[in-house]
Design an enzyme around this catalytic site. Structure first.
Site, PDB file in Angstrom:
ATOM      1  N   ASP A 308       0.663  -1.575  -0.140  1.00 41.93           N
ATOM      2  CA  ASP A 308       0.253  -0.023   0.136  1.00 41.93           C
ATOM      3  C   ASP A 308       1.083   1.278  -0.192  1.00 41.93           C
ATOM      4  O   ASP A 308       1.881   0.698  -0.562  1.00 41.93           O
ATOM      5  CB  ASP A 308      -1.113  -0.147   0.990  1.00 41.93           C
ATOM      6  CG  ASP A 308      -2.354   0.845   0.698  1.00 41.93           C
ATOM      7  OD1 ASP A 308      -1.896   1.494   0.566  1.00 41.93           O
ATOM      8  OD2 ASP A 308      -3.775  -0.434   0.883  1.00 41.93           O
ATOM      9  N   HIS A 331       2.158   1.766  -3.068  1.00 39.83           N
ATOM     10  CA  HIS A 331       0.892   3.202  -3.689  1.00 39.83           C
ATOM     11  C   HIS A 331       2.111   3.995  -4.137  1.00 39.83           C
ATOM     12  O   HIS A 331       1.398   4.951  -3.969  1.00 39.83           O
ATOM     13  CB  HIS A 331      -0.670   2.381  -3.014  1.00 39.83           C
ATOM     14  CG  HIS A 331      -1.102   1.868  -3.425  1.00 39.83           C
ATOM     15  ND1 HIS A 331      -2.175   1.232  -2.996  1.00 39.83           N
ATOM     16  CD2 HIS A 331       0.095   0.562  -4.009  1.00 39.83           C
ATOM     17  CE1 HIS A 331      -2.452  -0.048  -3.018  1.00 39.83           C
ATOM     18  NE2 HIS A 331      -1.086  -0.108  -4.150  1.00 39.83           N
TER      19      HIS A 331
END
Length: 501
Positions: A308, A331
């Site tokens: 993430d 991310h």
């Protein structure tokens, strides 16, 4: 006359008798080698004896009045000196990777907590199985060092987690704490990832209710390293700091966390450097470093690989400086998501510079939900090198982590955002700036943008902007002609945003 003469005679006889008796006593005393004063003293001592030579029994009142002997005070035990070390092995930890060492860690911390500048030692060459634990203040001394050179592993049996916990290792209400060393914290999260959900890790923060008065160590159930039962749906953060001042994390590695790896919540004065996160790119919701309600933060010289956001900056954060970070997979570095479920969010004075990103979903991003309020302002993204990043530059005021979300008119206001010297390659879209109709983005500045496409089988898109106002200060590659010059007709009212810049 006769009577008078008789009395004189009797008196003289008594005097003579007394003189004769005293002379005999004196002679006997001298003959026995005793001084006469000693004899008189012995007579004085005999006053307490009765006619039969037995001691007189003291009355109860006399016994109570007689002073009792004062006990000899024991010499106090000196407290451990400042800077003492407390090794978990000395408290019964086995470090074999199978025995439950939670109690040993609790007891070592309880002693280290009492001594200023103490060191709690987790030695190298050992693997310690430790269940959920809170290393709590607020009554601990300052400047404690948690020296982590060994490996701490999380239990993989469901019983150790009850119905689900939001954190595994937690440090609360401490001043000057440092976690330092060459060791590893291994969350062994693969047993949690099998049930992947789309929830953003931030979305569950509202569930976190921390009592200011709950600072005691709770008794944990027996933990095991074997896989037993189905894991709870609530996944824990590996290492969390709450309500602490001047905390440092350096040298260690956190890997395979069930969810976030390192989280700072309500902290003031945070330093993270020479730190690593290592988790697969497809591990769900595994943020590298998560900041919330924290200020005066410096993160530098770190390597973050996760599933993430490499770094997630949430509401309540201000004065955050991030530099020298390698990010990927993951991310990217994100501000948000903010404003979910109509909440207010305030973020300001954020600097992110000298970053390398490889194979990440986004590069540098701001994401907010529809329906929120508050503001994001004073953000600089500078000197960002991207390699095969899907969306290098993104502002998304329509963030939604589900297939569809309800439309709202209110929004978290976004202003004074600068992107400088962003270079490298992208695989989907170089720029995506999608702002709210009711709260357009203001003062968005792009300088020295050079992003080239690399085909990886995705459909390629041109730069996209919506309701974005600002300036382009140099030619960009590709051409970005969707930023509207100047300011929107509706200006941001700081009072309306409810945030202090």
């Amino acid at each position: 006359m006769g009577d008078f003469s008789f009395r004189k005679l009797i008196f003289a006889f008594v005097i003579v008798t007394l003189v004769w008796a005293s002379s005999i006593e004196t002679c006997n005393a001298r003959r026995g080698g005793k001084h006469w004063r000693q004899t008189l003293n012995s007579l004085y001592k005999k006053k307490g004896k009765n006619d039969h030579g037995h001691k007189k029994q003291k009355s109860k009142q006399e016994q109570q009045q007689q002073p009792q002997p004062v006990p000899t005070p024991e010499e106090p035990i000196a407290p451990p000196p400042k800077g003492s070390k407390f090794n978990v092995l000395d408290y019964g930890a086995k470090g074999d990777g199978h025995s439950d060492d939670t109690k040993a860690f609790q007891e070592a911390w309880a002693d280290a907590c009492k001594v200023e500048a103490s060191t709690m030692v987790v030695p190298s060459g050992y693997e310690f199985l430790v269940g959920p634990i809170s290393f709590s203040g607020p009554y601990c001394q300052r400047n404690i060092l948690f020296q982590l050179d060994g490996t701490i592993i999380a239990p993989t049996n469901a019983n150790a987690w009850g119905k689900g916990l939001l954190q595994w290792l937690e440090f609360t209400k401490l001043v000057g704490l440092t976690i330092k060393g060459k060791g590893t914290i291994d969350g062994r999260g693969s047993v949690w990832w099998t049930k992947s959900i789309l929830d953003d890790p931030i979305n569950n923060e509202e569930q976190l209710v921390v009592s200011s008065y709950n600072t005691t160590l709770t008794q944990n159930p027996q933990v095991s390293s074997s896989l037993v039962g189905k894991m709870p749906s609530t996944k824990p953060t590996a290492l969390r700091f709450y309500g602490s001042f001047n905390v440092t994390v350096t040298g260690i590695t956190i890997q395979n966390s069930p969810q976030c790896h390192l989280k700072f919540d309500n902290c003031d004065g945070v330093l993270v450097y020479s730190f690593s996160v290592a988790s697969p790119g497809d591990s769900p919701n595994t943020d590298g470093i998560h900041l919330q309600n924290s200020k005066n933060v410096l993160i530098h010289t770190t390597n973050l690989a996760c599933g993430d956001d490499c770094i997630s900056i949430q509401t309540g954060c201000t004065n955050v400086f991030v530099c020298g970070v390698n990010c990927g997979p993951g991310h990217g570095i994100s501000i948000g998501s903010l404003g979910k479920d109509g909440t207010s969010a305030c973020v300001s004075n954020i600097t992110v510079r000298n970053i390398n990103m490889h194979n990440t979903m986004t590069g540098v991003r701001i994401k907010t939900w529809q329906g929120g309020s508050g503001s994001v302002q004073g953000v600089l993204f500078s000197n960002i090198q991207v390699s095969e990043v899907e969306f290098p530059i993104m502002i998304d005021q329509y963030y939604c982590d589900h297939s569809s979300c309800k439309n709202h008119t209110s929004a978290v206001a976004v202003s004074n955002i600068a992107y400088e010297n962003i270079r490298g390659t992208y695989t989907v879209k170089p720029v995506h700036v999608s702002c709210s109709d009711s709260k357009p983005c203001r003062d968005v500045r792009l300088t020295d943008i050079e992003l080239k496409p690399v085909s990886k089988g995705y459909h390629m898109y041109e730069p996209f902007c919506w309701q974005a106002f600002g300036e382009l200060y140099a030619p960009t590659i590709p051409e970005i002609d969707c930023i509207q010059q100047g300011a929107p007709s509706s200006s941001l009212d700081p009072d309306e945003a409810g945030c202090v810049a």
